[in-house]
Design a protein around this motif. Structure first.
Motif, PDB file in Angstrom:
ATOM      1  N   PRO A 222      -5.643  34.002  16.063  1.00 35.12           N
ATOM      2  CA  PRO A 222      -6.310  33.160  16.831  1.00 35.12           C
ATOM      3  C   PRO A 222      -7.461  33.592  17.945  1.00 35.12           C
ATOM      4  O   PRO A 222      -8.399  32.832  18.405  1.00 35.12           O
ATOM      5  CB  PRO A 222      -5.420  32.449  17.587  1.00 35.12           C
ATOM      6  CG  PRO A 222      -4.088  33.236  17.436  1.00 35.12           C
ATOM      7  CD  PRO A 222      -4.369  34.125  16.438  1.00 35.12           C
ATOM      8  N   GLU A 223      -7.372  34.789  18.425  1.00 37.48           N
ATOM      9  CA  GLU A 223      -8.556  35.219  19.154  1.00 37.48           C
ATOM     10  C   GLU A 223      -9.853  35.377  18.527  1.00 37.48           C
ATOM     11  O   GLU A 223     -10.930  35.574  19.322  1.00 37.48           O
ATOM     12  CB  GLU A 223      -8.292  36.682  19.915  1.00 37.48           C
ATOM     13  CG  GLU A 223      -6.801  36.615  20.744  1.00 37.48           C
ATOM     14  CD  GLU A 223      -6.523  37.865  21.475  1.00 37.48           C
ATOM     15  OE1 GLU A 223      -7.459  38.670  21.618  1.00 37.48           O
ATOM     16  OE2 GLU A 223      -5.324  37.875  22.108  1.00 37.48           O
ATOM     17  N   ILE A 224      -9.846  35.626  16.998  1.00 39.64           N
ATOM     18  CA  ILE A 224     -11.129  35.646  16.597  1.00 39.64           C
ATOM     19  C   ILE A 224     -11.594  34.424  16.269  1.00 39.64           C
ATOM     20  O   ILE A 224     -11.011  33.670  15.661  1.00 39.64           O
ATOM     21  CB  ILE A 224     -10.781  36.515  15.134  1.00 39.64           C
ATOM     22  CG1 ILE A 224     -10.603  37.882  15.592  1.00 39.64           C
ATOM     23  CG2 ILE A 224     -12.004  36.597  14.618  1.00 39.64           C
ATOM     24  CD1 ILE A 224     -10.108  38.890  14.560  1.00 39.64           C
ATOM     25  N   LYS A 225     -12.835  34.246  16.548  1.00 38.73           N
ATOM     26  CA  LYS A 225     -13.426  33.111  16.085  1.00 38.73           C
ATOM     27  C   LYS A 225     -14.602  33.203  14.922  1.00 38.73           C
ATOM     28  O   LYS A 225     -15.489  34.095  15.072  1.00 38.73           O
ATOM     29  CB  LYS A 225     -14.267  32.148  17.368  1.00 38.73           C
ATOM     30  CG  LYS A 225     -13.190  31.775  18.194  1.00 38.73           C
ATOM     31  CD  LYS A 225     -12.175  30.901  17.952  1.00 38.73           C
ATOM     32  CE  LYS A 225     -11.095  30.698  18.904  1.00 38.73           C
ATOM     33  NZ  LYS A 225      -9.668  30.558  18.322  1.00 38.73           N
ATOM     34  N   THR A 226     -14.587  32.505  14.007  1.00 38.21           N
ATOM     35  CA  THR A 226     -15.634  32.741  13.017  1.00 38.21           C
ATOM     36  C   THR A 226     -17.055  31.787  13.613  1.00 38.21           C
ATOM     37  O   THR A 226     -17.038  30.729  13.638  1.00 38.21           O
ATOM     38  CB  THR A 226     -15.339  32.045  11.661  1.00 38.21           C
ATOM     39  OG1 THR A 226     -14.187  32.426  11.228  1.00 38.21           O
ATOM     40  CG2 THR A 226     -16.462  32.337  10.362  1.00 38.21           C
ATOM     41  N   LEU A 227     -18.115  32.551  13.252  1.00 42.83           N
ATOM     42  CA  LEU A 227     -19.368  32.113  13.831  1.00 42.83           C
ATOM     43  C   LEU A 227     -20.185  31.604  12.717  1.00 42.83           C
ATOM     44  O   LEU A 227     -20.803  30.396  12.642  1.00 42.83           O
ATOM     45  CB  LEU A 227     -20.234  33.245  14.701  1.00 42.83           C
ATOM     46  CG  LEU A 227     -19.641  33.807  15.873  1.00 42.83           C
ATOM     47  CD1 LEU A 227     -20.657  34.810  16.466  1.00 42.83           C
ATOM     48  CD2 LEU A 227     -19.449  32.624  16.847  1.00 42.83           C
ATOM     49  N   SER A 228     -20.005  32.527  11.467  1.00 44.76           N
ATOM     50  CA  SER A 228     -20.806  32.059  10.279  1.00 44.76           C
ATOM     51  C   SER A 228     -20.358  32.876   9.117  1.00 44.76           C
ATOM     52  O   SER A 228     -19.383  33.744   9.510  1.00 44.76           O
ATOM     53  CB  SER A 228     -22.175  32.168  10.192  1.00 44.76           C
ATOM     54  OG  SER A 228     -22.230  33.611  10.191  1.00 44.76           O
ATOM     55  N   ALA A 229     -20.012  32.030   7.789  1.00 40.52           N
ATOM     56  CA  ALA A 229     -19.390  32.815   6.708  1.00 40.52           C
ATOM     57  C   ALA A 229     -20.330  32.413   5.592  1.00 40.52           C
ATOM     58  O   ALA A 229     -20.648  31.448   5.505  1.00 40.52           O
ATOM     59  CB  ALA A 229     -17.916  32.731   6.494  1.00 40.52           C
ATOM     60  N   GLN A 230     -20.559  33.358   4.774  1.00 33.56           N
ATOM     61  CA  GLN A 230     -21.396  33.109   3.363  1.00 33.56           C
ATOM     62  C   GLN A 230     -20.736  33.905   2.340  1.00 33.56           C
ATOM     63  O   GLN A 230     -20.461  34.800   2.304  1.00 33.56           O
ATOM     64  CB  GLN A 230     -22.778  33.954   3.568  1.00 33.56           C
ATOM     65  CG  GLN A 230     -23.496  33.304   4.760  1.00 33.56           C
ATOM     66  CD  GLN A 230     -24.840  33.850   4.781  1.00 33.56           C
ATOM     67  OE1 GLN A 230     -25.244  34.828   4.185  1.00 33.56           O
ATOM     68  NE2 GLN A 230     -25.496  33.479   6.108  1.00 33.56           N
ATOM     69  N   GLY A 231     -20.284  32.951   1.343  1.00 32.41           N
ATOM     70  CA  GLY A 231     -19.559  33.673   0.036  1.00 32.41           C
ATOM     71  C   GLY A 231     -18.306  33.649   0.171  1.00 32.41           C
ATOM     72  O   GLY A 231     -17.662  33.253   1.205  1.00 32.41           O
ATOM     73  N   GLU A 232     -17.780  34.162  -0.992  1.00 36.13           N
ATOM     74  CA  GLU A 232     -16.236  34.092  -1.064  1.00 36.13           C
ATOM     75  C   GLU A 232     -15.897  35.770  -1.935  1.00 36.13           C
ATOM     76  O   GLU A 232     -16.579  35.832  -2.617  1.00 36.13           O
ATOM     77  CB  GLU A 232     -15.527  33.155  -1.912  1.00 36.13           C
ATOM     78  CG  GLU A 232     -15.748  31.715  -1.290  1.00 36.13           C
ATOM     79  CD  GLU A 232     -14.810  30.644  -2.067  1.00 36.13           C
ATOM     80  OE1 GLU A 232     -14.033  30.999  -2.790  1.00 36.13           O
ATOM     81  OE2 GLU A 232     -15.192  29.370  -1.561  1.00 36.13           O
ATOM     82  N   GLY A 233     -14.942  36.215  -1.460  1.00 44.81           N
ATOM     83  CA  GLY A 233     -14.326  37.241  -2.151  1.00 44.81           C
ATOM     84  C   GLY A 233     -15.234  38.578  -1.972  1.00 44.81           C
ATOM     85  O   GLY A 233     -15.908  38.647  -0.829  1.00 44.81           O
ATOM     86  N   VAL A 234     -15.493  39.551  -2.859  1.00 47.00           N
ATOM     87  CA  VAL A 234     -16.186  40.760  -2.750  1.00 47.00           C
ATOM     88  C   VAL A 234     -17.713  40.350  -2.234  1.00 47.00           C
ATOM     89  O   VAL A 234     -18.229  39.428  -3.355  1.00 47.00           O
ATOM     90  CB  VAL A 234     -16.065  41.833  -3.812  1.00 47.00           C
ATOM     91  CG1 VAL A 234     -16.985  42.738  -3.673  1.00 47.00           C
ATOM     92  CG2 VAL A 234     -14.896  42.297  -3.830  1.00 47.00           C
ATOM     93  N   GLY A 235     -18.354  40.825  -1.471  1.00 48.44           N
ATOM     94  CA  GLY A 235     -19.768  40.606  -1.220  1.00 48.44           C
ATOM     95  C   GLY A 235     -19.845  39.558  -0.120  1.00 48.44           C
ATOM     96  O   GLY A 235     -20.956  39.126   0.432  1.00 48.44           O
ATOM     97  N   ALA A 236     -18.798  38.848   0.247  1.00 48.47           N
ATOM     98  CA  ALA A 236     -18.880  37.732   1.401  1.00 48.47           C
ATOM     99  C   ALA A 236     -19.228  38.320   2.650  1.00 48.47           C
ATOM    100  O   ALA A 236     -18.685  39.401   3.002  1.00 48.47           O
ATOM    101  CB  ALA A 236     -17.472  36.991   1.341  1.00 48.47           C
ATOM    102  N   VAL A 237     -19.794  37.625   3.591  1.00 46.13           N
ATOM    103  CA  VAL A 237     -20.067  38.215   4.849  1.00 46.13           C
ATOM    104  C   VAL A 237     -19.811  37.325   5.918  1.00 46.13           C
ATOM    105  O   VAL A 237     -19.822  35.897   5.706  1.00 46.13           O
ATOM    106  CB  VAL A 237     -21.737  38.412   4.836  1.00 46.13           C
ATOM    107  CG1 VAL A 237     -22.177  38.740   6.348  1.00 46.13           C
ATOM    108  CG2 VAL A 237     -22.308  39.342   3.883  1.00 46.13           C
ATOM    109  N   ARG A 238     -19.331  37.755   6.783  1.00 45.10           N
ATOM    110  CA  ARG A 238     -18.715  36.756   8.114  1.00 45.10           C
ATOM    111  C   ARG A 238     -19.126  37.516   9.397  1.00 45.10           C
ATOM    112  O   ARG A 238     -18.983  38.588   9.336  1.00 45.10           O
ATOM    113  CB  ARG A 238     -17.135  36.633   8.028  1.00 45.10           C
ATOM    114  CG  ARG A 238     -16.456  37.851   8.278  1.00 45.10           C
ATOM    115  CD  ARG A 238     -15.039  37.286   8.299  1.00 45.10           C
ATOM    116  NE  ARG A 238     -13.972  38.623   8.421  1.00 45.10           N
ATOM    117  CZ  ARG A 238     -12.935  38.633   8.443  1.00 45.10           C
ATOM    118  NH1 ARG A 238     -12.097  37.828   7.608  1.00 45.10           N
ATOM    119  NH2 ARG A 238     -12.113  39.803   8.463  1.00 45.10           N
TER     120      ARG A 238
END
Length: 103
Positions: free
Chosen positions: A31-47
């Protein structure tokens, strides 16, 4: 240098894997980590994540294997462009071994 953190949870391996492998939502695990952005799923995904005390990091998923319950990622350098040889920080999550404790 290698740092290893081992946590034991009392839940099914499938439930734990479902949380850990959701690369776009690391806040479900920590819970201390917050996602700012995420693109894609699985291998190659960037967050891009926000860490405590205002730090942030951009991570690239390099392994997401539901057969071995393994997720691995690389923290990208804070530059606009880089080559694979410049990727310097790596992390991995391994949930259980083989197919133990399913169900």
């Amino acid at each position: 240098m290698r740092v290893e953190v081992v946590k034991t949870v009392s839940n099914s391996i499938d439930r734990v894997w479902a949380l850990v492998s959701d690369f776009g939502s690391p806040d479900k695990v920590d819970p201390e980590i917050k996602t700012l952005s995420a693109q894609g799923e699985g291998v190659g995904a960037v967050r891009e994540i926000a860490l405590p005390e205002g730090a942030s990091a951009t991570e690239l998923c390099v392994v997401c294997d539901p057969e071995t319950f393994t997720l691995a990622y690389t923290i990208l350098p804070p530059r606009a462009s880089c080559t694979p040889e410049e990727l310097c920080i790596h992390g991995a999550v391994e949930v259980g071994r083989a197919r133990q404790n399913r169900g």
